[in-house]
Scaffold this motif. Structure first.
Motif, PDB file in Angstrom:
ATOM      1  N   ARG A 172       1.413  13.073 -20.538  1.00  0.00           N
ATOM      2  CA  ARG A 172       0.662  13.845 -19.400  1.00  0.00           C
ATOM      3  C   ARG A 172      -0.209  13.942 -18.440  1.00  0.00           C
ATOM      4  O   ARG A 172       0.032  13.514 -17.983  1.00  0.00           O
ATOM      5  CB  ARG A 172       1.125  15.546 -19.020  1.00  0.00           C
ATOM      6  N   TYR A 173      -1.452  14.368 -19.673  1.00  0.00           N
ATOM      7  CA  TYR A 173      -2.376  13.708 -18.706  1.00  0.00           C
ATOM      8  C   TYR A 173      -2.801  12.166 -18.533  1.00  0.00           C
ATOM      9  O   TYR A 173      -4.048  11.767 -17.594  1.00  0.00           O
ATOM     10  CB  TYR A 173      -3.553  14.178 -19.508  1.00  0.00           C
ATOM     11  N   PHE A 174      -1.653  11.179 -18.890  1.00  0.00           N
ATOM     12  CA  PHE A 174      -2.557   9.992 -19.169  1.00  0.00           C
ATOM     13  C   PHE A 174      -1.619   9.742 -17.964  1.00  0.00           C
ATOM     14  O   PHE A 174      -1.985   8.365 -17.060  1.00  0.00           O
ATOM     15  CB  PHE A 174      -1.502   9.296 -20.101  1.00  0.00           C
ATOM     16  N   ILE A 175      -0.480  10.249 -17.498  1.00  0.00           N
ATOM     17  CA  ILE A 175       0.355   9.854 -16.349  1.00  0.00           C
ATOM     18  C   ILE A 175      -0.156  10.622 -15.246  1.00  0.00           C
ATOM     19  O   ILE A 175      -0.437   9.721 -13.826  1.00  0.00           O
ATOM     20  CB  ILE A 175       1.910  10.704 -16.354  1.00  0.00           C
ATOM     21  N   TYR A 220       1.109  -1.259   0.292  1.00  0.00           N
ATOM     22  CA  TYR A 220       0.144  -0.243  -0.299  1.00  0.00           C
ATOM     23  C   TYR A 220       0.887   1.109   0.006  1.00  0.00           C
ATOM     24  O   TYR A 220       0.522   2.033  -0.579  1.00  0.00           O
ATOM     25  CB  TYR A 220      -1.042   0.409   1.452  1.00  0.00           C
ATOM     26  N   LEU A 221       1.801   1.081   0.715  1.00  0.00           N
ATOM     27  CA  LEU A 221       2.498   2.272   1.091  1.00  0.00           C
ATOM     28  C   LEU A 221       3.802   2.504  -0.435  1.00  0.00           C
ATOM     29  O   LEU A 221       3.780   3.570  -1.123  1.00  0.00           O
ATOM     30  CB  LEU A 221       4.082   2.485   2.236  1.00  0.00           C
ATOM     31  N   GLY A 222       3.958   1.784  -0.441  1.00  0.00           N
ATOM     32  CA  GLY A 222       5.059   2.015  -2.405  1.00  0.00           C
ATOM     33  C   GLY A 222       3.526   2.184  -3.796  1.00  0.00           C
ATOM     34  O   GLY A 222       4.176   3.045  -4.402  1.00  0.00           O
ATOM     35  N   SER A 223       2.872   1.495  -3.342  1.00  0.00           N
ATOM     36  CA  SER A 223       2.068   1.628  -4.369  1.00  0.00           C
ATOM     37  C   SER A 223       1.143   3.231  -4.412  1.00  0.00           C
ATOM     38  O   SER A 223       0.913   3.928  -5.615  1.00  0.00           O
ATOM     39  CB  SER A 223       0.093   0.799  -5.036  1.00  0.00           C
ATOM     40  N   SER A 224       1.529   3.877  -3.575  1.00  0.00           N
ATOM     41  CA  SER A 224       0.589   5.468  -2.617  1.00  0.00           C
ATOM     42  C   SER A 224       1.809   6.125  -3.593  1.00  0.00           C
ATOM     43  O   SER A 224       1.643   7.138  -3.246  1.00  0.00           O
ATOM     44  CB  SER A 224       0.172   5.212  -1.159  1.00  0.00           C
ATOM     45  N   PHE A 225       2.806   5.506  -2.761  1.00  0.00           N
ATOM     46  CA  PHE A 225       3.938   6.710  -3.329  1.00  0.00           C
ATOM     47  C   PHE A 225       4.431   7.014  -4.944  1.00  0.00           C
ATOM     48  O   PHE A 225       4.685   7.727  -5.552  1.00  0.00           O
ATOM     49  CB  PHE A 225       5.140   6.280  -2.551  1.00  0.00           C
ATOM     50  N   ILE A 226       4.224   5.494  -5.780  1.00  0.00           N
ATOM     51  CA  ILE A 226       4.698   6.124  -6.982  1.00  0.00           C
ATOM     52  C   ILE A 226       2.651   6.397  -7.372  1.00  0.00           C
ATOM     53  O   ILE A 226       3.097   7.120  -8.645  1.00  0.00           O
ATOM     54  CB  ILE A 226       3.820   4.059  -7.239  1.00  0.00           C
ATOM     55  N   GLY A 227       1.915   6.321  -6.662  1.00  0.00           N
ATOM     56  CA  GLY A 227       0.598   7.806  -7.577  1.00  0.00           C
ATOM     57  C   GLY A 227       1.267   9.356  -7.137  1.00  0.00           C
ATOM     58  O   GLY A 227       1.055  10.130  -8.309  1.00  0.00           O
ATOM     59  N   ALA A 228       1.895   9.541  -6.025  1.00  0.00           N
ATOM     60  CA  ALA A 228       2.075  10.371  -6.043  1.00  0.00           C
ATOM     61  C   ALA A 228       3.297  10.905  -6.665  1.00  0.00           C
ATOM     62  O   ALA A 228       3.307  12.578  -7.481  1.00  0.00           O
ATOM     63  CB  ALA A 228       2.487  10.688  -4.468  1.00  0.00           C
ATOM     64  N   ALA A 229       4.204   9.724  -7.573  1.00  0.00           N
ATOM     65  CA  ALA A 229       5.569  10.232  -7.884  1.00  0.00           C
ATOM     66  C   ALA A 229       5.162  10.329  -9.041  1.00  0.00           C
ATOM     67  O   ALA A 229       5.254  11.791  -9.863  1.00  0.00           O
ATOM     68  CB  ALA A 229       6.553   9.537  -7.955  1.00  0.00           C
ATOM     69  N   LEU A 230       3.566   9.713 -10.257  1.00  0.00           N
ATOM     70  CA  LEU A 230       3.246   9.300 -10.862  1.00  0.00           C
ATOM     71  C   LEU A 230       2.557  11.313 -11.273  1.00  0.00           C
ATOM     72  O   LEU A 230       2.203  12.159 -12.862  1.00  0.00           O
ATOM     73  CB  LEU A 230       2.148   8.640 -10.945  1.00  0.00           C
ATOM     74  N   ILE A 231       1.591  11.615  -9.961  1.00  0.00           N
ATOM     75  CA  ILE A 231       0.842  12.121 -10.242  1.00  0.00           C
ATOM     76  C   ILE A 231       1.607  13.879 -10.088  1.00  0.00           C
ATOM     77  O   ILE A 231       1.436  15.034 -11.146  1.00  0.00           O
ATOM     78  CB  ILE A 231       0.272  13.167  -8.742  1.00  0.00           C
ATOM     79  N   PHE A 274      -0.784  11.726  -1.153  1.00  0.00           N
ATOM     80  CA  PHE A 274      -1.483  12.535  -2.639  1.00  0.00           C
ATOM     81  C   PHE A 274      -0.904  13.863  -2.029  1.00  0.00           C
ATOM     82  O   PHE A 274      -1.252  14.356  -3.651  1.00  0.00           O
ATOM     83  CB  PHE A 274      -2.823  12.158  -2.506  1.00  0.00           C
ATOM     84  N   ALA A 275      -1.339  14.232  -1.332  1.00  0.00           N
ATOM     85  CA  ALA A 275      -1.207  15.823  -0.908  1.00  0.00           C
ATOM     86  C   ALA A 275       0.384  15.555  -1.487  1.00  0.00           C
ATOM     87  O   ALA A 275       0.444  17.033  -2.208  1.00  0.00           O
ATOM     88  CB  ALA A 275      -1.595  15.910   0.003  1.00  0.00           C
ATOM     89  N   ALA A 276       1.719  15.355  -0.658  1.00  0.00           N
ATOM     90  CA  ALA A 276       2.779  15.668  -1.458  1.00  0.00           C
ATOM     91  C   ALA A 276       3.021  15.615  -3.116  1.00  0.00           C
ATOM     92  O   ALA A 276       3.375  16.634  -3.523  1.00  0.00           O
ATOM     93  CB  ALA A 276       3.957  15.104  -0.636  1.00  0.00           C
ATOM     94  N   GLY A 277       2.319  15.184  -3.604  1.00  0.00           N
ATOM     95  CA  GLY A 277       2.523  14.542  -4.944  1.00  0.00           C
ATOM     96  C   GLY A 277       1.883  16.231  -5.279  1.00  0.00           C
ATOM     97  O   GLY A 277       2.377  15.946  -6.529  1.00  0.00           O
ATOM     98  N   ILE A 278       0.753  17.020  -5.178  1.00  0.00           N
ATOM     99  CA  ILE A 278       0.704  17.616  -5.870  1.00  0.00           C
ATOM    100  C   ILE A 278       0.957  18.815  -5.387  1.00  0.00           C
ATOM    101  O   ILE A 278       1.535  19.812  -6.256  1.00  0.00           O
ATOM    102  CB  ILE A 278      -1.061  17.808  -5.200  1.00  0.00           C
ATOM    103  N   ILE A 279       1.971  18.841  -4.604  1.00  0.00           N
ATOM    104  CA  ILE A 279       1.992  20.107  -3.734  1.00  0.00           C
ATOM    105  C   ILE A 279       4.123  20.110  -4.762  1.00  0.00           C
ATOM    106  O   ILE A 279       4.420  21.430  -5.251  1.00  0.00           O
ATOM    107  CB  ILE A 279       2.693  20.130  -2.567  1.00  0.00           C
ATOM    108  N   VAL A 280       4.704  18.761  -4.869  1.00  0.00           N
ATOM    109  CA  VAL A 280       5.791  18.875  -6.225  1.00  0.00           C
ATOM    110  C   VAL A 280       5.336  19.070  -7.261  1.00  0.00           C
ATOM    111  O   VAL A 280       6.315  20.279  -7.890  1.00  0.00           O
ATOM    112  CB  VAL A 280       6.762  17.376  -5.533  1.00  0.00           C
TER     113      VAL A 280
END
Length: 290
Positions: free
Chosen positions: A174-177, A106-117, A233-239
């Motif tokens: 970009r929108y796909f990622i 769970y933590l790894g896939s959420s990190f991957i999601g945040a990085a892709l965001i 999730f929030a970190a992905g948006i902020i970055v």
């Protein structure tokens, strides 16, 4: 981060300015918000859920791949990675450190999601993200070489990446990622709630982790992982807001000279990477099948 003003005085950048979205970033945020609404509707409507079924399996793949990576980092032997049509998965390993490998899904896939965001805010960053995903795909194919569903999923996703790389100077990429990133993080949030908070599933990662550590029940670990997933999730948006301030025209200009799509203005002086990637994936797939 400090900077020098016109009087050569060292000043601290205004955090508010960094986090204030420009016109391009506002569009990205609006699209991401629409993704959340659309995915939430499609995810919970039985008939419509088939529209995003391949992407559900992809997020499960991220989950299982995170288990496998954590296993490698803790000296485990990975025997196989499997996906099944019921949107489940299993990573079989021996050895490793359960305290790390169990929550890594769970933590790894959420990190991957945040990085892709975060990468979804910039075209060139999305191209780099696709290359990293390609490496993940190759490792997954190796571990899941006997699982036909994983092969169909990864080859299909590789085809979509190449297709979107070629559309509108890779703007579609970009929108796909961004979509895949939002999908991955939402999967973590809903799955944790469903498996550990709303109902207790004895075979869930949280239940297994609770048996290993013995200090909290699975529901508590589910809440902790849920909070971490929200933070990612929030970190992905902020970055994305802080790191990628280029306008649409600036991104198009930069993308034309960085791994450009065939036929674009910069493609004559650069290697058409999408075609090369497709050829590499096809060749490796053939060799693995043999």
């Amino acid at each position: 981060m400090p900077y020098l003003d016109e009087n050569s005085n060292l000043c601290a950048r205004d955090v508010g300015t960094q986090l204030t979205p420009n016109a391009t970033q506002k569009t990205t945020l609006i699209v991401a918000g629409c993704y959340v609404i659309v995915i939430a509707i499609l995810w919970h409507v039985p008939v419509l859920s088939w529209i995003i079924y391949p992407f559900k399996l992809l997020t499960v793949g991220f989950h299982e791949m995170s288990h496998a990576i954590a296993g490698i980092l803790t000296c485990a032997t990975i025997h196989s990675v499997e996906l099944d049509p019921d949107e489940g998965g299993e990573t079989r390993m021996s050895g490793g450190v359960p305290w790390i490998t169990l929550p890594a899904g769970y933590l790894g896939s959420s990190f991957i999601g945040a990085a892709l965001i975060a990468c979804g805010f910039d075209t060139n960053a999305s191209k780099i993200a696709c290359i990293v995903l390609g490496v993940f795909f190759i490792f997954t194919l190796w571990w899941a070489r006997k699982n036909w569903l994983t092969w169909i999923l990864i080859l299909g996703m590789s085809g979509l990446i190449v297709l979107f790389w070629l559309v509108a100077d890779s703007v579609a990429l970009r929108y796909f990622i961004l979509f895949v990133g939002v999908m991955s993080d939402l999967y973590v949030l809903w799955d944790v709630i469903d498996d550990t908070i709303a109902r207790k599933v004895n075979s869930s990662d949280a239940s297994a982790f609770a048996r290993v550590c013995g200090c909290f029940p699975s529901q508590v670990w589910g809440v902790i992982w849920l909070i971490v997933a929200f933070m990612y999730f929030a970190a992905g948006i902020i970055v994305g807001l802080v790191a990628f301030k280029e306008s649409t025209s600036e991104q198009e200009s930069a993308a034309a000279h960085f791994l450009p799509a065939p036929g674009s203005s910069g493609a004559m002086t650069s290697v058409p990477l999408p075609g090369v990637l497709l050829m590499i994936v096809t060749t490796l797939s053939w060799k693995l099948l043999l």
